[in-house]
Structure formats: C-alpha cells, structure tokens
Design a protein around this motif. Structure first.
Motif, short mmCIF file in Angstrom:
data_model
loop_
_atom_site.label_atom_id
_atom_site.label_comp_id
_atom_site.label_asym_id
_atom_site.label_seq_id
_atom_site.Cartn_x
_atom_site.Cartn_y
_atom_site.Cartn_z
N GLU A 26 0.83 -1.21 0.00
CA GLU A 26 0.00 0.00 0.00
C GLU A 26 0.86 1.25 0.00
O GLU A 26 0.53 2.24 -0.66
CB GLU A 26 -0.93 -0.01 1.22
CG GLU A 26 -2.01 -1.06 1.13
CD GLU A 26 -2.76 -1.26 2.42
OE1 GLU A 26 -3.99 -1.50 2.34
OE2 GLU A 26 -2.15 -1.19 3.52
N GLY A 27 1.98 1.21 0.70
CA GLY A 27 2.91 2.34 0.69
C GLY A 27 3.44 2.63 -0.70
O GLY A 27 3.53 3.78 -1.12
N ALA A 28 3.78 1.57 -1.44
CA ALA A 28 4.27 1.74 -2.81
C ALA A 28 3.15 2.24 -3.72
O ALA A 28 3.33 3.22 -4.46
CB ALA A 28 4.82 0.43 -3.34
N ARG A 29 2.00 1.60 -3.65
CA ARG A 29 0.87 1.97 -4.50
C ARG A 29 0.43 3.41 -4.26
O ARG A 29 0.25 4.18 -5.20
CB ARG A 29 -0.30 1.01 -4.21
CG ARG A 29 -1.55 1.30 -5.02
CD ARG A 29 -2.77 0.65 -4.43
NE ARG A 29 -3.04 1.24 -3.12
CZ ARG A 29 -3.75 0.65 -2.18
NH1 ARG A 29 -4.26 -0.54 -2.36
NH2 ARG A 29 -3.95 1.24 -1.02
N ILE A 36 5.59 -2.07 -8.55
CA ILE A 36 4.70 -2.81 -7.64
C ILE A 36 3.31 -2.69 -8.23
O ILE A 36 2.63 -1.69 -8.05
CB ILE A 36 4.73 -2.23 -6.21
CG1 ILE A 36 6.15 -2.20 -5.65
CG2 ILE A 36 3.77 -2.99 -5.30
CD1 ILE A 36 6.73 -3.54 -5.29
N ASP A 37 2.89 -3.71 -8.98
CA ASP A 37 1.62 -3.64 -9.70
C ASP A 37 0.41 -3.87 -8.80
O ASP A 37 -0.61 -3.21 -8.96
CB ASP A 37 1.60 -4.65 -10.85
CG ASP A 37 2.69 -4.38 -11.88
OD1 ASP A 37 3.17 -3.24 -11.96
OD2 ASP A 37 3.05 -5.33 -12.59
N ALA A 38 0.49 -4.80 -7.87
CA ALA A 38 -0.58 -5.08 -6.91
C ALA A 38 -1.92 -5.30 -7.58
O ALA A 38 -2.93 -4.73 -7.20
CB ALA A 38 -0.65 -3.95 -5.88
N CYS A 49 3.22 -7.99 -6.49
CA CYS A 49 3.84 -7.06 -5.54
C CYS A 49 5.11 -7.67 -4.98
O CYS A 49 5.58 -7.30 -3.90
CB CYS A 49 2.85 -6.66 -4.44
SG CYS A 49 2.40 -8.01 -3.32
N HIS A 50 5.68 -8.59 -5.73
CA HIS A 50 6.88 -9.32 -5.34
C HIS A 50 8.09 -8.39 -5.24
O HIS A 50 8.29 -7.52 -6.08
CB HIS A 50 7.14 -10.41 -6.40
CG HIS A 50 8.46 -11.09 -6.29
ND1 HIS A 50 9.31 -11.17 -7.36
CD2 HIS A 50 9.06 -11.72 -5.27
CE1 HIS A 50 10.39 -11.84 -7.01
NE2 HIS A 50 10.26 -12.18 -5.74
N VAL A 51 8.89 -8.58 -4.19
CA VAL A 51 10.16 -7.87 -4.03
C VAL A 51 11.19 -8.83 -3.44
O VAL A 51 10.85 -9.92 -2.96
CB VAL A 51 10.05 -6.65 -3.08
CG1 VAL A 51 9.15 -5.58 -3.65
CG2 VAL A 51 9.63 -7.05 -1.68
#
Length: 107
Positions: A26-29, A36-38, A49-51
């Motif tokens: 959520e922070g990235a989005r 980060i496609d989510a 949202c893989h890292v």
C-alpha cells in the motif's frame, strides 16, 4: 510513520513514509512507486507485488505464511530466501528503514 526504501531494478531509490498498519504494498501503491503492480489489491491472490528483501532485513521480518509461499511460486524469478509479497508485510515502527528491491518485472 516508518520509512520504507524501494529500490527499482535500474537502481532508482524511492524513500516513502508509510503509516503503521498499512502494508509495504500500500505504501508503494499510494506513493506511485513503479514496479509494484498489486493487481489483486492486497488479497495475496497474485504475485505482482513481489520484491527481494535486502539482506540486512531478511531475519527482521515476520516469517512467510503458507499462502504467501504458495503465491511466490508464481512470481518472476523468486528467491527462496529474499522473495516476499509486499501485501503480506505489515508496516510497524520496527521495520522503519526497511529496504526492498523491486524485480526487473512482475508476472
């Protein structure tokens, strides 16, 4: 607030303040971090949202549960130790300074 550092595959850094209780995804989005496609919105129903968690943080995060482990099988080039789904990492004050590396692509 906790600072989360997202590092893109090309080396670009994004330092984002994320409210505790949110997820790293959520922070990235919410802050427009690319990569980060989510696609599933945080339901742990995809792997977009893989890292890769930075080495210094691997042992400092809660362990993966079986659902996250299963979804990581669908991620692009997963690493058995470093790969995480950001939708499954809750932000707390304890992870202030967390560094995650975004893969070259998401599936």
């Amino acid at each position: 607030m906790a600072k989360i550092i997202y590092i893109e595959h090309n080396g670009a850094h994004h330092e984002v303040e994320v409210k505790p209780g949110m997820t790293v995804m959520e922070g990235a989005r919410d802050n427009g971090v690319p990569g980060i496609d989510a696609d599933c919105g945080g339901a742990c129903a995809c792997s977009t949202c893989h890292v890769y968690v930075d080495d210094a943080w691997i042992d400092r995060l809660p362990e993966k549960d079986s659902m996250e482990e299963d979804m990581l099988d669908f991620a692009w080039n997963p690493d058995p130790v470093k790969s995480r789904l950001t939708c499954q990492i809750k932000v707390t004050e304890d992870i202030d300074g967390l560094v995650v590396h975004i893969p070259e692509r998401q599936i």
